[in-house]
Design an enzyme around this catalytic site. Structure first.
Site, PDB file in Angstrom:
ATOM      1  N   CYS A 101       0.851  -1.184   0.000  1.00 42.66           N
ATOM      2  CA  CYS A 101       0.000   0.000   0.000  1.00 42.66           C
ATOM      3  C   CYS A 101       0.889   1.236   0.000  1.00 42.66           C
ATOM      4  O   CYS A 101       1.890   1.281   0.720  1.00 42.66           O
ATOM      5  CB  CYS A 101      -0.897  -0.009   1.242  1.00 42.66           C
ATOM      6  SG  CYS A 101      -2.009   1.396   1.355  1.00 42.66           S
ATOM      7  N   HIS A 143      -9.185  -3.560  -1.855  1.00 43.59           N
ATOM      8  CA  HIS A 143      -8.133  -2.827  -1.140  1.00 43.59           C
ATOM      9  C   HIS A 143      -8.412  -1.321  -1.187  1.00 43.59           C
ATOM     10  O   HIS A 143      -8.383  -0.640  -0.162  1.00 43.59           O
ATOM     11  CB  HIS A 143      -6.768  -3.148  -1.757  1.00 43.59           C
ATOM     12  CG  HIS A 143      -5.645  -2.362  -1.169  1.00 43.59           C
ATOM     13  ND1 HIS A 143      -4.693  -2.927  -0.367  1.00 43.59           N
ATOM     14  CD2 HIS A 143      -5.312  -1.041  -1.269  1.00 43.59           C
ATOM     15  CE1 HIS A 143      -3.827  -1.985   0.009  1.00 43.59           C
ATOM     16  NE2 HIS A 143      -4.183  -0.834  -0.537  1.00 43.59           N
ATOM     17  N   GLU A 144      -8.659  -0.800  -2.388  1.00 47.98           N
ATOM     18  CA  GLU A 144      -8.861   0.646  -2.522  1.00 47.98           C
ATOM     19  C   GLU A 144     -10.121   1.104  -1.801  1.00 47.98           C
ATOM     20  O   GLU A 144     -10.118   2.140  -1.128  1.00 47.98           O
ATOM     21  CB  GLU A 144      -8.899   1.059  -3.997  1.00 47.98           C
ATOM     22  CG  GLU A 144      -7.591   0.855  -4.733  1.00 47.98           C
ATOM     23  CD  GLU A 144      -6.375   1.427  -4.027  1.00 47.98           C
ATOM     24  OE1 GLU A 144      -6.484   2.477  -3.352  1.00 47.98           O
ATOM     25  OE2 GLU A 144      -5.292   0.827  -4.140  1.00 47.98           O
ATOM     26  N   HIS A 147     -10.036   1.831   1.941  1.00 41.41           N
ATOM     27  CA  HIS A 147      -9.584   3.166   2.355  1.00 41.41           C
ATOM     28  C   HIS A 147     -10.764   4.108   2.596  1.00 41.41           C
ATOM     29  O   HIS A 147     -10.666   5.038   3.395  1.00 41.41           O
ATOM     30  CB  HIS A 147      -8.653   3.782   1.312  1.00 41.41           C
ATOM     31  CG  HIS A 147      -7.283   3.197   1.300  1.00 41.41           C
ATOM     32  ND1 HIS A 147      -6.393   3.363   2.330  1.00 41.41           N
ATOM     33  CD2 HIS A 147      -6.653   2.439   0.366  1.00 41.41           C
ATOM     34  CE1 HIS A 147      -5.256   2.735   2.038  1.00 41.41           C
ATOM     35  NE2 HIS A 147      -5.391   2.164   0.855  1.00 41.41           N
TER      36      HIS A 147
END
Length: 179
Positions: A101, A143-144, A147
């Protein structure tokens, strides 16, 4: 070209839940998109979320249509701008794989993710996006989008024995490609 500073793990702004985008196709949204893309490309990122550059909005960019140098064995993911996403797993199959990341530079960890997901949301113009993906593409979008909900990949890890510095775990990946 505007390259923004990427917030690092420990910054409390990375732990907030981002706000939904309410207006599409605005000058401000287009400028944010340009900053996200410029910053992601400059850092060789597979993706980048608005909260990573201090913008508290539900907007992510990922993919480029080319193999990413930080993940040379992974297939290319198409360039995507995704706003106000919703992710739903398809089936219960999980896949363990290494993730890094830009907000946790120089580190990698083994992270469980749904192997196949459906994601919906909007593009920069407010047009609907509805895709079903699997493998690396599914991993990147999960994953994104994490955030946007105040999660970093180490929070998803189950075994910290599989967490370490990229240059130790993957000596073929240059440190400059993983910062």
């Amino acid at each position: 070209m505007t390259i923004r500073t990427i917030l690092k793990m420990g910054d409390p702004r990375l732990l907030r839940t981002a706000k939904p985008v309410t207006e599409f196709d605005t000058d401000a949204l287009h400028l944010l998109l340009k900053d996200l893309l410029d910053t992601m490309h400059a850092a060789n990122g597979a993706g980048l979320a608005a909260p990573q550059i201090g913008e508290d909005l539900q907007m992510v960019v990922f993919g480029s249509g080319q193999v990413n140098p930080r993940y040379p064995d992974a297939p290319a993911v198409p360039r995507t701008v995704l706003i106000n996403p919703v992710i739903a797993p398809i089936g219960d199959e999980e896949q363990l794989d290494w993730e890094g990341c830009l907000s946790v530079p120089g580190m990698r960890g083994m992270v469980p993710r749904w192997n196949k997901v459906r994601y919906t949301g909007f593009d920069i113009y407010g047009d609907a996006i509805d895709r079903t993906v699997e493998g690396f593409h599914a991993r990147v979008v999960q994953h994104e989008c994490d955030h946007l909900w105040g999660k970093l990949y180490p929070m998803r890890m189950r075994d910290f024995a599989q967490f370490g510095f990229t240059d130790v775990l993957f000596p073929g990946i240059a440190a400059s490609e993983d910062d």
